[in-house]
Structures are given as C-alpha cells and as structure tokens.
Design a protein around this motif. Structure first.
Motif, PDB file in Angstrom:
ATOM      1  N   GLU A 148      -3.420  -7.191  -5.790  1.00 34.75           N
ATOM      2  CA  GLU A 148      -2.582  -6.044  -5.637  1.00 34.75           C
ATOM      3  C   GLU A 148      -1.628  -6.093  -4.591  1.00 34.75           C
ATOM      4  OE1 GLU A 148      -5.166  -2.664  -4.923  1.00 34.75           O
ATOM      5  OE2 GLU A 148      -3.522  -1.285  -4.599  1.00 34.75           O
ATOM      6  N   ASP A 198      -8.811  -2.449   0.047  1.00 34.14           N
ATOM      7  CA  ASP A 198      -7.638  -2.584   1.040  1.00 34.14           C
ATOM      8  C   ASP A 198      -7.900  -3.377   2.090  1.00 34.14           C
ATOM      9  OD1 ASP A 198      -5.855  -1.190  -0.452  1.00 34.14           O
ATOM     10  OD2 ASP A 198      -6.672   0.851   0.228  1.00 34.14           O
ATOM     11  N   SER A 203      -3.443  13.059   3.786  1.00 35.58           N
ATOM     12  CA  SER A 203      -2.552  12.155   4.046  1.00 35.58           C
ATOM     13  C   SER A 203      -1.709  11.583   2.938  1.00 35.58           C
ATOM     14  CB  SER A 203      -3.023  10.983   5.167  1.00 35.58           C
ATOM     15  OG  SER A 203      -3.763  10.147   4.323  1.00 35.58           O
TER      16      SER A 203
HETATM   17  P1  ATP Z   1      -0.180   1.778  -2.719  1.00 42.85           P
HETATM   18  O1  ATP Z   1      -1.405   0.750  -2.287  1.00 42.85           O
HETATM   19  O2  ATP Z   1       0.264   1.486  -3.910  1.00 42.85           O
HETATM   20  O3  ATP Z   1       0.901   1.711  -1.673  1.00 42.85           O
HETATM   21  P2  ATP Z   1      -1.171   4.130  -1.664  1.00 42.85           P
HETATM   22  O4  ATP Z   1       0.070   4.128  -0.400  1.00 42.85           O
HETATM   23  O5  ATP Z   1      -1.748   5.426  -1.907  1.00 42.85           O
HETATM   24  O6  ATP Z   1      -1.003   3.262  -2.603  1.00 42.85           O
HETATM   25  P3  ATP Z   1      -2.383   2.460   0.603  1.00 42.85           P
HETATM   26  O7  ATP Z   1      -0.885   2.049   1.183  1.00 42.85           O
HETATM   27  O8  ATP Z   1      -3.466   1.380   0.669  1.00 42.85           O
HETATM   28  O9  ATP Z   1      -2.338   3.349  -0.579  1.00 42.85           O
HETATM   29  O10 ATP Z   1      -2.714   3.507   1.844  1.00 42.85           O
HETATM   30  C1  ATP Z   1      -4.041   3.862   1.747  1.00 42.85           C
HETATM   31  C2  ATP Z   1      -3.875   5.368   2.208  1.00 42.85           C
HETATM   32  O11 ATP Z   1      -3.515   5.934   3.423  1.00 42.85           O
HETATM   33  C3  ATP Z   1      -2.994   6.384   1.396  1.00 42.85           C
HETATM   34  O12 ATP Z   1      -3.482   6.641   0.070  1.00 42.85           O
HETATM   35  C4  ATP Z   1      -2.567   7.440   2.247  1.00 42.85           C
HETATM   36  O13 ATP Z   1      -3.848   8.544   1.979  1.00 42.85           O
HETATM   37  C5  ATP Z   1      -2.829   7.008   3.558  1.00 42.85           C
HETATM   38  N1  ATP Z   1      -1.494   6.522   3.921  1.00 42.85           N
HETATM   39  C6  ATP Z   1      -0.788   5.220   4.091  1.00 42.85           C
HETATM   40  N2  ATP Z   1       0.242   5.346   4.556  1.00 42.85           N
HETATM   41  C7  ATP Z   1       0.581   6.509   4.821  1.00 42.85           C
HETATM   42  C8  ATP Z   1       1.846   7.265   5.560  1.00 42.85           C
HETATM   43  N3  ATP Z   1       2.805   6.432   5.924  1.00 42.85           N
HETATM   44  N4  ATP Z   1       1.693   8.584   5.608  1.00 42.85           N
HETATM   45  C9  ATP Z   1       0.556   9.150   5.388  1.00 42.85           C
HETATM   46  N5  ATP Z   1      -0.573   8.766   4.928  1.00 42.85           N
HETATM   47  C10 ATP Z   1      -0.355   7.212   4.630  1.00 42.85           C
END
Ligand code: ATP
Length: 292
Positions: free
Chosen positions: A284, A166, A63
């Motif tokens: 964060e 998270d 993902s």
């Molecule tokens: P950031 O916290 O800076 O946005 P990130 O997007 O990698 O970084 P999170 O937003 O905490 O991390 O999301 C956790 C994980 O969930 C991601 O690393 C990804 O693997 C998955 N994920 C989140 N949103 C999506 C999405 N829209 N499509 C696919 N996978 C997603």
C-alpha cells in the motif's frame, strides 16, 4: 444547494452501513470479511466508546485528513451516531449540528486532497479545526495536537483511522492513551482490524465521493514531496478490478471521484490504475518515498 444537516447525514451513513451488512449474494470472501469488520467497529463505538465518552458533548473529536481510511471510519462513525441517538434520545431533537474534527496540515499536501477535505467538510457537517497552514514553520504532530487541545480543552479522546497494516501500528489497541512525547488524550482506533481490501470494498459500495488523487495511481497519501503513484499500480501490471460488483450494486452504481485540481492534472497520464486495484496491504505504501 444548502448543505445537509448532521442528522440527515448520519442517517444516510447508517443506511449505507446497514445496506452493506445486508448483502447476501454473491457473498465474496472480501464482502463477508468486510461485514465482520464493520460489525466489530460498530460494536467498539456503540458498546465501548460512546458509553464512556459522550459523542454529543465535545469530549470526542475526529481526526480527518480526507484519506480513504478516515473517510470509511467517518461513514461508520456517523452511522453509529445515528443509531446511538435513536436508541438513547429518540423523540428529542438530534443533539449536534456539526461533528468536531481536526486536520493537522503538517506538510504540503495534494491540492486535490485539500479541495476534497473542503467539500467533504460540508458534506459530512464537520466543524473542522485546521492547524496553521504556514508551511515555513510547520509544527510536528504532537505540537499541533498540543495546540489543538489548548484551544479545545474539553476534548478527551480523538478518533483515528489507523490500521494494523500501517507503520508501527501492529501493537496498537482500539482504545489507548497517547505515548510519551505526546499531549495526553485517549486515542480511539476502531479501524485497526481493517485490511486494505475491506476499505475499498466498502468505500466503492458506498458511492460516496472519493478523493480524486486515488484515481490516478495513488494508494496512500503522504505529503506532496514524498508521495508518488504506486509502481505496483502501473497499467503494465494488468491487475484485475475486484470490486465491480460493489460498484454496480452499491448505493450509487458508479465510482464517484472528486475532480483533479489544476496542480495535480499532470497525473492524469493514463499510466496507472486507480488505487483500488491494489489488494496487498504490504504494497500500500510503495508510492511513499522515505523522509531523511
Ligand atoms: P491513506 O493511507 O490513503 O493516506 P488515511 O490518511 O486515512 O489514508 P493514514 O495516512 O494511514 O490513513 O493515517 C491514519 C489516520 O491518522 C487517518 O485515518 C486519520 O484519522 C489520522 N491522520 C493522519 N494524518 C492526519 C492529519 N494530517 N490530520 C488529522 N488526522 C490525520
């Protein structure tokens, strides 16, 4: 220029991770802890995950939304893919042309992030499934994954870059089934134990392109209507840069941010430090506005 092959990209990612693991001096506490975090993630992938769900036959999907956490996990995952191939299939042709990945385009995202996803899709040879981009009838996450699994039924497990810091993640396990209300698949979460500082230390050392929106005060990316620059990154806070060594001695020697899109160029107002100036995991998501 032709896109690199998945084999050469995986080999390069393996070199990046090995190079970080070989840092000896100066071994700051952050670097030492990040080395341990990398080793644990590699162990989970190579010893627990790949022997159960083959990374080469479509059972695993990744993902990916272009965020920093999934990018770090992607680099380590690809490096492990190379190691697993060399250990088990050396002499044969690398068995994959592309890496199966899924991007659920739920809400309106930053144009800079969309462009970054597009460019890294080529850079990392992702065969990226993108959910319906019609924002007037956006699906929920479970609905979108249900549709994805309907289209790609061979998928048994999905790699997710979630961390303990998270929301609602503190009780998660590296390998677990989805909760009630979700389609049934295994969530592979080998980045849970990573702290924010490890993410930036490794990503900045890697010299890989980073989504440009992080360079203008964003520390975590939600949808465009609920994400602002993090107030703790205001330049008036005068935070120090903790990763100068990683940047200077890393794989490229510079920070390599993707360009801001025209829609996002108004964020280039010089009032905020880049996301990697923030060290505290608990701050964060302070740029995220709660949804009603
Ligand atoms: P950031 O916290 O800076 O946005 P990130 O997007 O990698 O970084 P999170 O937003 O905490 O991390 O999301 C956790 C994980 O969930 C991601 O690393 C990804 O693997 C998955 N994920 C989140 N949103 C999506 C999405 N829209 N499509 C696919 N996978 C997603």
């Amino acid at each position: 220029m032709a896109a690199p092959s998945l084999a050469s990209t995986s080999e390069r990612c393996h070199e990046i991770a090995q190079s970080y693991l070989q840092i000896e001096e100066p071994l700051s506490q952050i670097i030492r802890e990040t080395q341990n975090a990398i080793k644990l993630t590699q162990k989970l992938l190579l010893n627990e995950i790949f022997p159960r769900w083959s990374p080469f036959n479509g059972e695993i999907s990744f993902s990916y939304n272009g965020g920093k956490d999934c990018q770090v996990l992607l680099i380590i995952y690809l490096g492990c893919l190379w190691e697993y191939y060399k250990t088990n299939m050396n002499g044969q042709e690398f068995p994959l042309k592309t890496l199966k990945a899924v991007f659920i385009d739920q809400d309106k995202t930053f144009q800079t992030l969309e462009q970054f996803v597009e460019s890294t899709k080529k850079r990392y040879s992702l065969s990226l499934y993108e959910s319906d981009r019609n924002h007037t009838k956006a699906l929920s996450m479970p609905e979108a994954f249900h549709k994805y699994l309907g289209d790609q039924p061979e998928t048994k497990a999905i790699v997710v870059g979630i961390r303990y810091a998270d929301p609602f993640a503190q009780d998660l396990k590296p390998i677990q089934r989805t909760d009630d209300g979700w389609p049934d698949f295994l969530r592979l979460q080998p980045l849970l134990h990573w702290k924010l500082a490890y993410i930036w230390s490794f990503l900045l050392y890697s010299g890989e392109p980073i989504c440009g929106i992080y360079s203008v005060g964003f520390s975590s990316l939600g949808d465009i209507n609920h994400t602002l620059p993090n107030p703790y990154l205001a330049k008036t806070n005068d935070l120090p840069l903790r990763y100068q060594w990683e940047i200077t001695h890393g794989c490229e020697g510079v920070v390599n941010c993707s360009p801001l899109s025209s829609q996002d160029s108004h964020f280039q107002n010089n009032e905020y430090l880049p996301g990697w100036y923030l060290l505290d995991d608990s701050l964060e998501r302070c740029g995220r506005i709660k949804k009603n």
